[in-house]
Scaffold this motif. Structure first.
Motif, PDB file in Angstrom:
ATOM      1  N   VAL A  95       0.847  -1.198   0.000  1.00 19.23           N
ATOM      2  CA  VAL A  95       0.000   0.000   0.000  1.00 19.23           C
ATOM      3  C   VAL A  95       0.881   1.247   0.000  1.00 19.23           C
ATOM      4  O   VAL A  95       0.638   2.188  -0.764  1.00 19.23           O
ATOM      5  N   TYR A  96       1.913   1.260   0.828  1.00 19.51           N
ATOM      6  CA  TYR A  96       2.815   2.402   0.872  1.00 19.51           C
ATOM      7  C   TYR A  96       3.504   2.608  -0.478  1.00 19.51           C
ATOM      8  O   TYR A  96       3.596   3.731  -0.973  1.00 19.51           O
ATOM      9  N   PHE A  97       3.964   1.536  -1.083  1.00 20.92           N
ATOM     10  CA  PHE A  97       4.635   1.626  -2.381  1.00 20.92           C
ATOM     11  C   PHE A  97       3.682   2.180  -3.438  1.00 20.92           C
ATOM     12  O   PHE A  97       4.058   3.030  -4.240  1.00 20.92           O
ATOM     13  N   ASP A  98       2.439   1.710  -3.429  1.00 19.69           N
ATOM     14  CA  ASP A  98       1.459   2.118  -4.439  1.00 19.69           C
ATOM     15  C   ASP A  98       0.891   3.512  -4.213  1.00 19.69           C
ATOM     16  O   ASP A  98       0.560   4.208  -5.178  1.00 19.69           O
ATOM     17  N   THR A  99       0.757   3.924  -2.937  1.00 15.90           N
ATOM     18  CA  THR A  99       0.038   5.166  -2.634  1.00 15.90           C
ATOM     19  C   THR A  99       0.875   6.234  -1.932  1.00 15.90           C
ATOM     20  O   THR A  99       0.435   7.373  -1.821  1.00 15.90           O
ATOM     21  N   ASN A 100       2.022   5.852  -1.407  1.00 20.43           N
ATOM     22  CA  ASN A 100       2.852   6.746  -0.595  1.00 20.43           C
ATOM     23  C   ASN A 100       2.144   7.159   0.703  1.00 20.43           C
ATOM     24  O   ASN A 100       2.395   8.222   1.255  1.00 20.43           O
ATOM     25  N   ILE A 101       1.223   6.300   1.174  1.00 28.90           N
ATOM     26  CA  ILE A 101       0.505   6.534   2.434  1.00 28.90           C
ATOM     27  C   ILE A 101       0.945   5.462   3.425  1.00 28.90           C
ATOM     28  O   ILE A 101       0.865   4.275   3.132  1.00 28.90           O
ATOM     29  N   ASN A 102       1.394   5.894   4.595  1.00 27.34           N
ATOM     30  CA  ASN A 102       1.828   4.960   5.624  1.00 27.34           C
ATOM     31  C   ASN A 102       0.613   4.468   6.409  1.00 27.34           C
ATOM     32  O   ASN A 102       0.222   5.048   7.414  1.00 27.34           O
ATOM     33  N   VAL A 103      -0.003   3.390   5.918  1.00 23.70           N
ATOM     34  CA  VAL A 103      -1.210   2.878   6.565  1.00 23.70           C
ATOM     35  C   VAL A 103      -0.908   2.221   7.896  1.00 23.70           C
ATOM     36  O   VAL A 103      -1.808   2.072   8.730  1.00 23.70           O
ATOM     37  N   LYS A 104       0.333   1.849   8.129  1.00 24.49           N
ATOM     38  CA  LYS A 104       0.681   1.247   9.416  1.00 24.49           C
ATOM     39  C   LYS A 104       0.344   2.212  10.547  1.00 24.49           C
ATOM     40  O   LYS A 104      -0.284   1.827  11.530  1.00 24.49           O
ATOM     41  N   ARG A 105       0.740   3.455  10.413  1.00 25.79           N
ATOM     42  CA  ARG A 105       0.472   4.453  11.454  1.00 25.79           C
ATOM     43  C   ARG A 105      -1.024   4.725  11.603  1.00 25.79           C
ATOM     44  O   ARG A 105      -1.507   4.970  12.700  1.00 25.79           O
ATOM     45  N   ILE A 106      -1.741   4.676  10.494  1.00 33.14           N
ATOM     46  CA  ILE A 106      -3.189   4.883  10.553  1.00 33.14           C
ATOM     47  C   ILE A 106      -3.849   3.700  11.256  1.00 33.14           C
ATOM     48  O   ILE A 106      -4.695   3.877  12.133  1.00 33.14           O
ATOM     49  N   GLU A 107      -3.453   2.483  10.867  1.00 35.59           N
ATOM     50  CA  GLU A 107      -4.070   1.273  11.412  1.00 35.59           C
ATOM     51  C   GLU A 107      -3.824   1.083  12.905  1.00 35.59           C
ATOM     52  O   GLU A 107      -4.654   0.507  13.596  1.00 35.59           O
ATOM     53  N   ILE A 108      -2.685   1.552  13.412  1.00 39.40           N
ATOM     54  CA  ILE A 108      -2.438   1.409  14.849  1.00 39.40           C
ATOM     55  C   ILE A 108      -2.883   2.648  15.637  1.00 39.40           C
ATOM     56  O   ILE A 108      -2.773   2.677  16.856  1.00 39.40           O
ATOM     57  N   GLY A 109      -3.395   3.646  14.928  1.00 44.64           N
ATOM     58  CA  GLY A 109      -3.983   4.797  15.591  1.00 44.64           C
ATOM     59  C   GLY A 109      -3.025   5.878  16.033  1.00 44.64           C
ATOM     60  O   GLY A 109      -3.387   6.718  16.843  1.00 44.64           O
ATOM     61  N   THR A 110      -1.797   5.885  15.504  1.00 42.74           N
ATOM     62  CA  THR A 110      -0.850   6.941  15.885  1.00 42.74           C
ATOM     63  C   THR A 110      -0.889   8.120  14.920  1.00 42.74           C
ATOM     64  O   THR A 110      -0.220   9.112  15.148  1.00 42.74           O
ATOM     65  N   MET A 111      -1.677   8.002  13.860  1.00 44.60           N
ATOM     66  CA  MET A 111      -1.788   9.078  12.883  1.00 44.60           C
ATOM     67  C   MET A 111      -3.254   9.257  12.519  1.00 44.60           C
ATOM     68  O   MET A 111      -3.957   8.279  12.248  1.00 44.60           O
ATOM     69  N   ASN A 112      -3.717  10.491  12.556  1.00 47.27           N
ATOM     70  CA  ASN A 112      -5.081  10.779  12.137  1.00 47.27           C
ATOM     71  C   ASN A 112      -5.161  10.722  10.620  1.00 47.27           C
ATOM     72  O   ASN A 112      -4.173  10.946   9.923  1.00 47.27           O
ATOM     73  N   ILE A 113      -6.336  10.455  10.108  1.00 44.33           N
ATOM     74  CA  ILE A 113      -6.534  10.361   8.671  1.00 44.33           C
ATOM     75  C   ILE A 113      -7.529  11.431   8.232  1.00 44.33           C
ATOM     76  O   ILE A 113      -8.555  11.633   8.882  1.00 44.33           O
ATOM     77  N   SER A 114      -7.208  12.109   7.145  1.00 46.09           N
ATOM     78  CA  SER A 114      -8.125  13.101   6.602  1.00 46.09           C
ATOM     79  C   SER A 114      -9.168  12.400   5.741  1.00 46.09           C
ATOM     80  O   SER A 114      -8.975  11.261   5.302  1.00 46.09           O
ATOM     81  N   LEU A 115     -10.247  13.081   5.495  1.00 45.06           N
ATOM     82  CA  LEU A 115     -11.296  12.536   4.638  1.00 45.06           C
ATOM     83  C   LEU A 115     -10.771  12.315   3.221  1.00 45.06           C
ATOM     84  O   LEU A 115     -11.122  11.328   2.572  1.00 45.06           O
ATOM     85  N   THR A 116      -9.907  13.192   2.761  1.00 46.01           N
ATOM     86  CA  THR A 116      -9.310  13.055   1.433  1.00 46.01           C
ATOM     87  C   THR A 116      -8.479  11.781   1.342  1.00 46.01           C
ATOM     88  O   THR A 116      -8.588  11.029   0.367  1.00 46.01           O
ATOM     89  N   THR A 117      -7.665  11.524   2.350  1.00 48.89           N
ATOM     90  CA  THR A 117      -6.845  10.312   2.375  1.00 48.89           C
ATOM     91  C   THR A 117      -7.723   9.079   2.481  1.00 48.89           C
ATOM     92  O   THR A 117      -7.482   8.073   1.804  1.00 48.89           O
TER      93      THR A 117
END
Length: 63
Positions: free
Chosen positions: A22-44
């Motif tokens: 996912v990171y390679f394809d989107t440049n989004i670090n979903v690991k941080r989102i999935e463990i709750g250490t990073m908030n996610i915007s509606l756009t993301t």
């Protein structure tokens, strides 16, 4: 927020992709989102839903 993170993780598993892919394809670090250490915007969130082949409407059903 934890519910959104869990739903994203479920979608990733359903699509059989790793966090690294996912990171390679989107440049989004979903690991941080999935463990709750990073908030996610509606756009993301919308971008990830599109990546996983679902709509925002479908994503929020049942939450």
């Amino acid at each position: 927020m934890a519910v959104v993170a869990l739903k994203l993780k479920e979608l990733r598993h359903k699509n059989k992709v790793t966090q690294e892919v996912v990171y390679f394809d989107t440049n989004i670090n979903v690991k941080r989102i999935e463990i709750g250490t990073m908030n996610i915007s509606l756009t993301t969130l919308a971008f990830l839903c599109e990546y996983y082949g679902t709509s925002l409407e479908e994503f929020f059903k049942g939450l």
